[in-house]
Design a protein around this motif. Structure first.
Motif, short mmCIF file in Angstrom:
data_model
loop_
_atom_site.label_atom_id
_atom_site.label_comp_id
_atom_site.label_asym_id
_atom_site.label_seq_id
_atom_site.Cartn_x
_atom_site.Cartn_y
_atom_site.Cartn_z
N HIS A 58 40.79 42.91 38.38
CA HIS A 58 41.50 42.76 39.47
C HIS A 58 43.15 42.00 39.13
N GLY A 60 45.53 26.87 43.44
CA GLY A 60 46.62 27.28 44.04
C GLY A 60 46.88 28.34 44.57
N ASP A 61 47.85 28.65 43.43
CA ASP A 61 48.67 29.66 42.88
C ASP A 61 47.19 31.37 43.05
N ARG A 62 48.60 32.47 43.27
CA ARG A 62 48.23 33.42 43.10
C ARG A 62 48.37 34.08 41.73
N TRP A 63 47.92 34.78 40.91
CA TRP A 63 48.04 35.50 39.42
C TRP A 63 48.28 37.25 39.61
N GLU A 110 45.04 40.94 40.63
CA GLU A 110 46.21 40.26 41.31
C GLU A 110 44.37 39.39 41.68
N THR A 111 44.42 37.60 40.70
CA THR A 111 43.89 36.86 41.54
C THR A 111 44.12 35.00 41.91
N ASP A 112 43.01 34.84 41.73
CA ASP A 112 43.32 33.29 41.95
C ASP A 112 43.59 32.35 41.16
N ALA A 113 44.22 31.72 40.63
CA ALA A 113 44.29 30.93 39.73
C ALA A 113 43.76 29.93 39.06
N GLY A 114 42.62 30.23 37.75
CA GLY A 114 42.15 29.32 37.92
C GLY A 114 41.96 29.06 36.30
#
Length: 77
Positions: free
Chosen positions: A40, A2-5, A42-46
């Motif tokens: 990128h 759910g976070d962005r990194w 910034e990216t979605d946590a994954g």
């Protein structure tokens, strides 16, 4: 997750092993000097991006939670 990194690569440390590209091909590229950079900032946590950071033999990849700056990788000791 759910976070962005925020994804950063210390190009002064990167040795161009391409492990990041192997683990997260959509997240990292090597330039002509074989230095890694995130596709990128910034990216979605994954899991793939985390696996890329964990697989870097020189820990050149830093992941932090956007907004709070909390470290994801490398973890605080």
């Amino acid at each position: 997750m759910g976070d962005r990194w925020r994804v950063e690569v210390d190009r002064g440390v990167c040795i161009g092993s391409a492990q990041c590209v192997h683990h997260a091909p959509a997240g990292f590229r090597l330039d002509t000097g074989r230095q890694s950079h995130p596709v990128h900032a910034e990216t979605d946590a994954g899991e793939q991006v985390l696996a890329a950071a964990e697989s870097c033999p020189v820990e050149a990849i830093t992941l932090t939670v956007l907004g709070s700056g909390e470290p994801v990788f490398p973890p605080e000791e």
